[in-house]
Design an enzyme around this catalytic site. Structure first.
Site, mmCIF file in Angstrom:
data_model
loop_
_atom_site.group_PDB
_atom_site.id
_atom_site.type_symbol
_atom_site.label_atom_id
_atom_site.label_comp_id
_atom_site.label_asym_id
_atom_site.label_seq_id
_atom_site.Cartn_x
_atom_site.Cartn_y
_atom_site.Cartn_z
ATOM 1 N N ASP A 1 0.828 -1.206 0.000
ATOM 2 C CA ASP A 1 0.000 0.000 0.000
ATOM 3 C C ASP A 1 0.869 1.267 0.000
ATOM 4 O O ASP A 1 2.073 1.207 0.271
ATOM 5 C CB ASP A 1 -0.879 -0.025 1.262
ATOM 6 C CG ASP A 1 -2.185 0.726 1.108
ATOM 7 O OD1 ASP A 1 -2.313 1.514 0.162
ATOM 8 O OD2 ASP A 1 -3.082 0.536 1.958
ATOM 9 N N ASP B 1 -10.822 1.852 -3.190
ATOM 10 C CA ASP B 1 -11.360 1.601 -1.846
ATOM 11 C C ASP B 1 -12.879 1.621 -1.859
ATOM 12 O O ASP B 1 -13.512 1.299 -0.862
ATOM 13 C CB ASP B 1 -10.870 2.686 -0.877
ATOM 14 C CG ASP B 1 -9.518 2.337 -0.291
ATOM 15 O OD1 ASP B 1 -9.078 1.188 -0.468
ATOM 16 O OD2 ASP B 1 -8.900 3.212 0.337
HETATM 17 C C1 DGJ Z 1 -5.842 1.880 1.913
HETATM 18 C C2 DGJ Z 1 -6.212 0.645 1.160
HETATM 19 O O1 DGJ Z 1 -6.723 0.965 -0.086
HETATM 20 C C3 DGJ Z 1 -7.199 -0.163 1.988
HETATM 21 O O2 DGJ Z 1 -7.635 -1.280 1.259
HETATM 22 C C4 DGJ Z 1 -6.550 -0.557 3.260
HETATM 23 O O3 DGJ Z 1 -5.501 -1.444 2.998
HETATM 24 C C5 DGJ Z 1 -6.065 0.664 4.003
HETATM 25 N N1 DGJ Z 1 -5.257 1.501 3.190
HETATM 26 C C6 DGJ Z 1 -5.295 0.278 5.230
HETATM 27 O O4 DGJ Z 1 -4.746 1.354 5.851
#
Ligand code: DGJ
Length: 729
Positions: free
Chosen positions: A481, A543
């Site tokens: 990430d 997300d």
């Molecule tokens: C952003 C990601 O897109 C989410 O899926 C998740 O992993 C969060 N970060 C965790 O902080």
């Protein structure tokens, strides 16, 4: 030979296209043609005969004077030589001037495609499957060379272009704009298509006309970003109601994950310039004598039949000649990720409950998301301290991985290696490790700072901490990430140096763990770009798991990126904002078109939901190969006002296909909905269960020409089409 080169005329023939340019007035590279394949031999040099078309004007020279470039369609435009449009390259010479005249010196033709030093790029495993033409140009005054590279690939209509700037002079040149490519296409009658958005709203499709002036698509955020994707297409002769299958489409996709810029400039002479590369904003590079600067590459693709044809060029190329490693052609696991279920508040017991529920419905992998390290209970702390939190996970990662494996699931883990929290042991020990402009406050995004990957000691530390964790347990999947913009670089050119450092770290870690499947992520799809796909064959698309929003996001993403690169999960209903279309069925079908998984608390599912989910998993297992690796066609666009969307994935031998039909808003007494399928074999008979459950047999031609009547009152339906021997003797 697909590439024909002579001293002053160059022709690249791909599967169905020709791309032609020449040396004009014995020194400049003039663009002549890019489009449908032309017969051989064809000589188009007359198209840049300036004596015929020259229009006297105060901006240009009068007839009979030396060559001027403003009205010439160029292949590579510099600064100060008479072309006043946006240059591809701009630099300060040792004498302080900024004029640069790259003159043709020669060419070099070879089979295969050389690697680009330090950068992700398309490749061909076998040198016989690609060919590369290098055009060498030189500025006579400074000795600076620009080596323009063009690669083509067997069976593809893509051309990979990049430039290597080489200082063959004796003094430093300061590069301000290191463009990767430029082209002047004839005519102004194009529309610009690009993919824009935001966090939770990535890659929406926007189409605007080319006008007289400059249109720029760019990122200055240090990432390719949620807001703009490093991709632009020009459409010509396109019927807006049928963009997928009408008109010509010219695509430009930059293999880079940092600041980028694409410009489209309609010019007074009647041509349209496209130039693309690293964003010149905040860019500055001192190129010492003997040094080279390699630009990222732009993958050009042409389709004579709309956007669908453009995707048909990008998808197989990116799947097979950009993604690497053993997973690129391997079916991806169905997974359960705990993020939307627990956030950072979990215990080992809770994670194992979720894993158990996942195993019961047939899933294959559990991914433990953010919150497993340091004392991270919220986003205020611990990034950089990659040490397991024993309060949450008393048996450590190895214990959790072992217990997960015992349930029959593989174990995957989340990281955010490029970041550091101010509240972390790493930051306390090394406050100098993050990007920071001396004497200024440190900018935070999501309460975190960015590690400066241009520093070798930072890269080494990150590599060793991620490596130690990956060795500490049976981890077969990593979600990588990256949750903030990089807006605090301390010197000009720093952002690119940082990006090169990120690529180096990714290269080292991914090649040290060839059996780990890596997934890219950046606050969802903030770094869904070809650069990342070189290291990690898939990306968390967004997300936003609301299915109605997600249809648009997936639709836009699919214009460039292959289905195998897109990760799609069933999320919590609470994540969604739309009251319509929140059924498990709708959410499941939206996710089943790509790399399928769940992101909610499966242990709370009712028995009915569990049974339903089992069926989706069973069905996905049957269609996984087709949806992940088949040819993907967009049938109806969610960006059209009628609220429909549909897609089909067709196995390459055309013997199996899966079609998905969605309705994104309720319709009352609307017109009948009939959808023409795509990509099937017209002469084969397809067997499928129709929407009322009855078995149907139809020729591919019938389904593609006359179409299929789709129920108007179902928000999501799918059909699986097969060609049994019985009907195809
Ligand atoms: C952003 C990601 O897109 C989410 O899926 C998740 O992993 C969060 N970060 C965790 O902080």
């Amino acid at each position: 030979m697909p590439i024909i080169a002579t001293e002053n005329y160059f022709r690249l023939d791909t599967k169905t296209t020709s791309y032609i340019f020449c040396v004009h007035k014995e020194k400049y590279l003039a663009h002549l043609y890019w489009g449908r394949r032309l017969p051989e031999p064809s000589n188009l040099a007359h198209l840049v005969d300036t004596e015929i078309t020259r229009r006297p004007s105060f901006t240009t020279n009068i007839i009979g004077s030396p060559a001027y470039l403003e009205d010439t369609p160029l292949e590579f435009a510099c600064c100060g030589t008479g072309d006043n449009r946006e240059p591809v390259f701009h630099a300060v010479n040792p004498d302080g001037s900024t004029v640069c005249e790259f003159c043709y010196e020669g060419y070099h033709l070879s089979s295969g495609k050389p690697k680009l030093e330090g950068l992700p790029a398309t490749y061909s495993e076998n040198p016989g499957e690609s060919q590369t033409l290098e055009i060498i140009t030189k500025d006579p005054r400074t000795g600076l060379r620009a080596i323009l590279s063009y690669s083509i690939f067997d069976g593809s209509d893509a051309i990979a272009r990049s430039i290597r700037y080489k200082n063959s002079g004796s003094e430093i040149v300061e590069i301000l704009n290191p463009g990767s490519m430029g082209i002047d296409l004839w005519g102004l009658d194009y529309k610009i298509l690009h993919l824009h958005g935001d966090h939770m709203r990535e890659r929406n499709v926007e189409v605007v006309p080319v006008t007289n002036g400059l249109y720029s698509i760019e990122s200055k955020r240090g990432h390719s970003s949620h807001m703009q994707n490093p991709f632009v297409a020009l459409l010509r002769g396109t019927d807006e109601a049928n963009m997928e299958h009408s008109g010509e489409a010219f695509g430009f996709s930059l293999v880079y994950s940092g600041n980028f810029r694409a410009i489209v400039e309609g010019s007074r002479g009647g041509s349209t310039r496209v130039a693309m590369g690293i964003n010149p904003f905040n860019f500055h590079w001192l190129l010492a004598p003997g040094g080279t600067f390699q630009t990222p590459e732009v993958v050009l693709a042409y389709s004579a039949s709309g956007l669908d044809g453009l995707s048909a060029v990008y998808h197989p190329l990116y799947r097979s000649c950009l993604c690497r490693g053993k997973f690129k052609d391997k079916q991806r696991p169905m997974l359960i990720n705990n993020w939307e279920a627990t956030g950072m508040h979990f215990t080992e017991k809770k994670i194992l409950e979720i894993a158990k529920a996942g195993a019961e419905i047939g899933l294959e992998l559990l991914v433990l998301d953010d919150g497993w390290f340091g004392h991270r209970d919220n986003d205020l702390s611990s990034l950089g301290d990659w040490v397991v939190n024993k309060e949450k996970l008393p048996n450590g990662l190895s214990g959790l991985a072992h217990n997960t494996n015992s349930l029959g699931l593989q174990f995957g883990l989340w990281f955010e290696p490029e970041m550091v929290s101010p509240d972390s042991d790493l930051y306390r020990a090394h406050p100098d490790y993050c990007l920071h402009a001396e004497g200024r406050p440190r900018t935070e995004g999501r309460n975190q700072l960015v590690l400066d990957f241009s520093k070798p000691e930072v890269r080494e530390l990150v590599i060793s901490s991620v490596t130690d964790i990956l060795h500490s347990a049976n981890i077969t999947y990593v979600k990588w990430d990256c949750n903030r913009n990089i807006n605090e670089t301390a010197y000009l050119g720093h952002a690119h140096k940082h990006m090169l450092g990120v690529y180096e770290v990714m290269e080292k870690i991914t090649s040290a763990f060839p059996d780990v499947l890596f997934e890219g992520c950046s606050g969802g799809g903030g770094r869904f770009d070809p650069g990342m796909l070189y290291y990690m064959p898939q990306t968390w698309t967004s997300d936003n798991t609301d299915p109605v929003d997600r249809i648009k996001i997936q639709h836009g993403t699919s214009i460039v990126y292959p289905p195998s690169s897109m990760v799609a999960h069933i999320g919590r209903t609470e994540t969604g904002k739309h009251e319509f279309n929140q059924s498990l069925h709708f959410r499941a079908l939206v996710a089943m078109c790509f790399n399928f998984g769940f992101q909610l608390d499966l242990s709370n599912f009712s028995d009915e939901e569990k049974e339903q989910s089992k069926e989706y998993v069973k069905t996905y297992r049957k269609i996984r190969e087709v949806v992940q690796f088949g040819d993907f066609h967009r049938l109806e666009s969610p960006f059209a006002p009628d609220g429909y969307a549909s897609w089909i994935a067709v196995r390459q031998d055309k013997a199996k296909a899966v079609a998905f039909f969605f309705q994104t808003r309720p319709h009352r007494n609307g017109p009948d909905r009939r959808v023409r399928l795509r990509g099937l074999d017209p002469g084969k008979q397809y067997l499928f269960n129709s929407f009322d459950g009855s078995a149907c047999v139809r020729f591919g031609a019938e389904l593609m020409e006359a179409g299929l009547k789709v129920p108007m009152n179902e928000d999501a339906t799918m059909i699986i089409l097969e060609t049994p021997r019985k009907y195809n003797p």
